[in-house]
Structure formats: C-alpha cells, structure tokens
Design a protein around this motif. Sequence first.
Motif, PDB file in Angstrom:
ATOM      1  N   TYR A  34       0.848  -1.192   0.000  1.00 40.49           N
ATOM      2  CA  TYR A  34       0.000   0.000   0.000  1.00 40.49           C
ATOM      3  C   TYR A  34       0.884   1.243   0.000  1.00 40.49           C
ATOM      4  O   TYR A  34       1.821   1.353   0.801  1.00 40.49           O
ATOM      5  CB  TYR A  34      -0.899   0.020   1.240  1.00 40.49           C
ATOM      6  CG  TYR A  34      -1.789  -1.197   1.374  1.00 40.49           C
ATOM      7  CD1 TYR A  34      -3.047  -1.230   0.781  1.00 40.49           C
ATOM      8  CD2 TYR A  34      -1.363  -2.318   2.091  1.00 40.49           C
ATOM      9  CE1 TYR A  34      -3.874  -2.348   0.910  1.00 40.49           C
ATOM     10  CE2 TYR A  34      -2.169  -3.438   2.226  1.00 40.49           C
ATOM     11  CZ  TYR A  34      -3.430  -3.448   1.631  1.00 40.49           C
ATOM     12  OH  TYR A  34      -4.240  -4.554   1.750  1.00 40.49           O
ATOM     13  N   VAL A  35       0.570   2.189  -0.890  1.00 37.28           N
ATOM     14  CA  VAL A  35       1.331   3.438  -0.985  1.00 37.28           C
ATOM     15  C   VAL A  35       0.340   4.605  -1.031  1.00 37.28           C
ATOM     16  O   VAL A  35      -0.544   4.633  -1.886  1.00 37.28           O
ATOM     17  CB  VAL A  35       2.210   3.473  -2.244  1.00 37.28           C
ATOM     18  CG1 VAL A  35       3.056   4.754  -2.264  1.00 37.28           C
ATOM     19  CG2 VAL A  35       3.106   2.230  -2.331  1.00 37.28           C
ATOM     20  N   SER A  36       0.516   5.563  -0.122  1.00 30.98           N
ATOM     21  CA  SER A  36      -0.409   6.699  -0.071  1.00 30.98           C
ATOM     22  C   SER A  36       0.308   8.028  -0.220  1.00 30.98           C
ATOM     23  O   SER A  36       1.383   8.247   0.352  1.00 30.98           O
ATOM     24  CB  SER A  36      -1.180   6.707   1.256  1.00 30.98           C
ATOM     25  OG  SER A  36      -2.092   7.799   1.304  1.00 30.98           O
ATOM     26  N   ASP A  37      -0.319   8.904  -0.982  1.00 27.59           N
ATOM     27  CA  ASP A  37       0.046  10.317  -0.965  1.00 27.59           C
ATOM     28  C   ASP A  37      -0.287  10.872   0.421  1.00 27.59           C
ATOM     29  O   ASP A  37      -1.054  10.268   1.186  1.00 27.59           O
ATOM     30  CB  ASP A  37      -0.757  11.036  -2.055  1.00 27.59           C
ATOM     31  CG  ASP A  37      -0.575  12.541  -2.034  1.00 27.59           C
ATOM     32  OD1 ASP A  37       0.576  12.997  -2.075  1.00 27.59           O
ATOM     33  OD2 ASP A  37      -1.590  13.256  -1.957  1.00 27.59           O
ATOM     34  N   LEU A  38       0.254  12.036   0.747  1.00 27.34           N
ATOM     35  CA  LEU A  38      -0.015  12.642   2.058  1.00 27.34           C
ATOM     36  C   LEU A  38      -1.067  13.747   1.984  1.00 27.34           C
ATOM     37  O   LEU A  38      -2.216  13.553   2.357  1.00 27.34           O
ATOM     38  CB  LEU A  38       1.278  13.185   2.672  1.00 27.34           C
ATOM     39  CG  LEU A  38       2.228  12.156   3.292  1.00 27.34           C
ATOM     40  CD1 LEU A  38       3.481  12.845   3.822  1.00 27.34           C
ATOM     41  CD2 LEU A  38       1.540  11.376   4.401  1.00 27.34           C
ATOM     42  N   VAL A  86      -2.600   1.996  -4.455  1.00 35.04           N
ATOM     43  CA  VAL A  86      -2.158   3.367  -4.189  1.00 35.04           C
ATOM     44  C   VAL A  86      -3.359   4.267  -3.913  1.00 35.04           C
ATOM     45  O   VAL A  86      -4.490   3.984  -4.333  1.00 35.04           O
ATOM     46  CB  VAL A  86      -1.337   3.943  -5.367  1.00 35.04           C
ATOM     47  CG1 VAL A  86      -0.122   3.073  -5.656  1.00 35.04           C
ATOM     48  CG2 VAL A  86      -2.195   4.107  -6.618  1.00 35.04           C
ATOM     49  N   PHE A  87      -3.070   5.391  -3.233  1.00 39.49           N
ATOM     50  CA  PHE A  87      -4.095   6.363  -2.858  1.00 39.49           C
ATOM     51  C   PHE A  87      -3.587   7.755  -3.206  1.00 39.49           C
ATOM     52  O   PHE A  87      -2.428   8.088  -2.943  1.00 39.49           O
ATOM     53  CB  PHE A  87      -4.369   6.297  -1.347  1.00 39.49           C
ATOM     54  CG  PHE A  87      -4.731   4.932  -0.847  1.00 39.49           C
ATOM     55  CD1 PHE A  87      -6.058   4.547  -0.725  1.00 39.49           C
ATOM     56  CD2 PHE A  87      -3.740   4.015  -0.511  1.00 39.49           C
ATOM     57  CE1 PHE A  87      -6.396   3.280  -0.274  1.00 39.49           C
ATOM     58  CE2 PHE A  87      -4.061   2.745  -0.053  1.00 39.49           C
ATOM     59  CZ  PHE A  87      -5.394   2.370   0.065  1.00 39.49           C
ATOM     60  N   GLY A  88      -4.462   8.602  -3.773  1.00 44.15           N
ATOM     61  CA  GLY A  88      -4.026   9.945  -4.111  1.00 44.15           C
ATOM     62  C   GLY A  88      -5.178  10.894  -4.340  1.00 44.15           C
ATOM     63  O   GLY A  88      -6.359  10.518  -4.264  1.00 44.15           O
ATOM     64  N   ASP A  89      -4.792  12.153  -4.651  1.00 46.75           N
ATOM     65  CA  ASP A  89      -5.824  13.187  -4.831  1.00 46.75           C
ATOM     66  C   ASP A  89      -5.505  14.174  -5.948  1.00 46.75           C
ATOM     67  O   ASP A  89      -6.353  14.992  -6.299  1.00 46.75           O
ATOM     68  CB  ASP A  89      -6.013  13.974  -3.530  1.00 46.75           C
ATOM     69  CG  ASP A  89      -4.886  14.967  -3.281  1.00 46.75           C
ATOM     70  OD1 ASP A  89      -3.705  14.566  -3.306  1.00 46.75           O
ATOM     71  OD2 ASP A  89      -5.182  16.163  -3.079  1.00 46.75           O
ATOM     72  N   SER A  90      -4.282  14.128  -6.523  1.00 46.86           N
ATOM     73  CA  SER A  90      -3.888  15.209  -7.422  1.00 46.86           C
ATOM     74  C   SER A  90      -3.118  14.694  -8.634  1.00 46.86           C
ATOM     75  O   SER A  90      -2.821  13.503  -8.752  1.00 46.86           O
ATOM     76  CB  SER A  90      -3.047  16.231  -6.652  1.00 46.86           C
ATOM     77  OG  SER A  90      -2.873  17.413  -7.395  1.00 46.86           O
ATOM     78  N   SER A  91      -2.778  15.629  -9.526  1.00 53.02           N
ATOM     79  CA  SER A  91      -2.169  15.256 -10.799  1.00 53.02           C
ATOM     80  C   SER A  91      -0.807  14.595 -10.648  1.00 53.02           C
ATOM     81  O   SER A  91      -0.411  13.788 -11.498  1.00 53.02           O
ATOM     82  CB  SER A  91      -2.056  16.480 -11.713  1.00 53.02           C
ATOM     83  OG  SER A  91      -1.250  17.478 -11.112  1.00 53.02           O
ATOM     84  N   ASN A  92      -0.064  14.920  -9.584  1.00 54.74           N
ATOM     85  CA  ASN A  92       1.241  14.282  -9.426  1.00 54.74           C
ATOM     86  C   ASN A  92       1.128  12.831  -8.959  1.00 54.74           C
ATOM     87  O   ASN A  92       2.138  12.158  -8.770  1.00 54.74           O
ATOM     88  CB  ASN A  92       2.148  15.090  -8.497  1.00 54.74           C
ATOM     89  CG  ASN A  92       1.646  15.140  -7.068  1.00 54.74           C
ATOM     90  OD1 ASN A  92       0.468  14.925  -6.801  1.00 54.74           O
ATOM     91  ND2 ASN A  92       2.529  15.445  -6.137  1.00 54.74           N
TER      92      ASN A  92
END
Length: 293
Positions: A5-9, A226-232
């Motif tokens: 599991y990998v998450s953006d902050l 993975v988890f994220g919210d933005s273009s990067n």
Amino acid sequence: MNTVYVSDLDGTLLRDDVTLSAFSRDVLCELLREYLPFTVASARSVTSIRAILTGLKFHLPIIEFNGAFISDLESGQHQIINSIEPTIIEDVYQLIGTFGCTPFVSTFNGAEDRLYYSNITNEGMRWYLKDRQEHRDERLRSIKNLTLSFQDEVVCLTVIGAADVLSELEYAIKERHLNSVEMHCIENRYSPGWYWLTVHDHRATKDQAIRIVLKEWGLDGSEIVVFGDSSNDIRMFQLADRAIAVANATDELKRYATEVISSNNEDSVVKFIRSDWSNQSGKNVISEDSSAE
C-alpha cells in the motif's frame, strides 16, 4: 500474492488541517506492528514528513520529493538520490530568471539536506518561508547567490507564483528539456491563489520510485494499491493494480482511479487499508471502537 500500500499525504492520508488524525495514527501504528507493507509517496521532504508521522515505524522506505529521494523515515538517510544534471540546473535557473522568478533550491550536500532561498518576491513565497520557519526546518539557508547551491546535488527547484506565469515558464522549460526533467504545477491548497512549479530530474516520479522500492526490498510481483488526490499521483495510478482516489481528488485523477472512497477528512485511506489488509491477511486488526476518532 503480497499487497503493498502506498499513499500520498496532503489531501489524501492527511486531513485538511495537515494532520494525521488520532484514529488514523492509532490504526496505522497497530497495522505496522503487524508488518503492514505500507509507505507514503509525497512531494514533501523527509524533514516535513517525519514531523507529521512521528511515532509510526515504517518497514519500507518513504518516497519524498515525488521520487527524487527514497529515504528511511526514522533516520532521514537517503537510500536513492535522483538529482538533476548540473548543466540542466544552470539552464533552467536562467530560464526561471527571465520570467522574473526566483526558486527555492532543495539539495543534498553529501551529509545534510538543504533548502536555499534568496529573494522573496511574493506572498506565496512568503507563506512558504514562514511555514518552514515556524516548523523550524533545519534545511533552511538564506543565500545571496543561489548558484552557489548548485555545488550540492540539486533534487528540486520550486518556483512559486501566479498560475499564468508558471504555465508559460513550464512550457519554456519543456521546449528545452522535455525528456530530462519532470515537472508539476499545482495550487498550494494552504495558500490559495499561489501555484508551485516543481522541477525534478526525469527519474524522480512516484511510479519509478515505487518500482525501485518493490525491487530493492524483495517485493517484486506484489499487488500495488495506491491512494491519491492530485495530478502528481497520475503516474503511480497508472502503475497500480488498484488505484484509489479520495472523494476530494481532482476530476483528472479520478479518471485513472479503479475506486473512489470518502474524503481525506474522513480517515478513508486508513479505513480502506484496515479492511483490505484484514481480508488479505486473515488477521484480526483493532476495531474502530478501540481507537479515538
């Protein structure tokens, strides 16, 4: 098959007040004690990440500066460094100057991380400098001639300004260094109206860093969530077996998602991981009632 599991902050694992909630912290602490294969991939530095994630004991390295560094969270030691070629740094710096901008320069000098700055010319830059000062960021160094910082390994140039100016600057850099650099231009959610253009080496992407972590830490062939919210986060979404967007994610990112969960303010990432890890491992994890929301 193992699952990693990998998450953006920011905007993903963290709430809008830039904190990890007591609930998420308690659950993650418990899961990490069970050797949960979990890490974070962020545009932040290890210095900043460590301050936010104090008390969490990661078994995998973290991905910082969008993949410019792969580092041990506890010690801050960099295990992989993807620095920008010196000739490219000099040329990009000159281009930045022609647009009337001055970057923050993030480097590694062989022993310590540094964050150099010179002229502070707008409120967006002032916000960032004040934020780093308030957090007592030991990397900060004021320097009259920023080119002296190029003696270090430069991992990121951060230009803060208005969207239209940075859009033109990004285009100019792409025209000359398209295949040599990786760039992101994103509004600072904590200082609305001001945008950050970050310039990294072409190897500094979250997806490439995830591949390295899996290979070097014996996890090749694992399922990637993975988890994220933005273009990067797009490139790591494209890499993942399951790409989970939070409800507050951009519409652009959601197009790459296999699932959309609740917002970052609802501890949705940790709740998802807890449930999924329980199903994957067959282990009993702590219940929601046993942790303070």
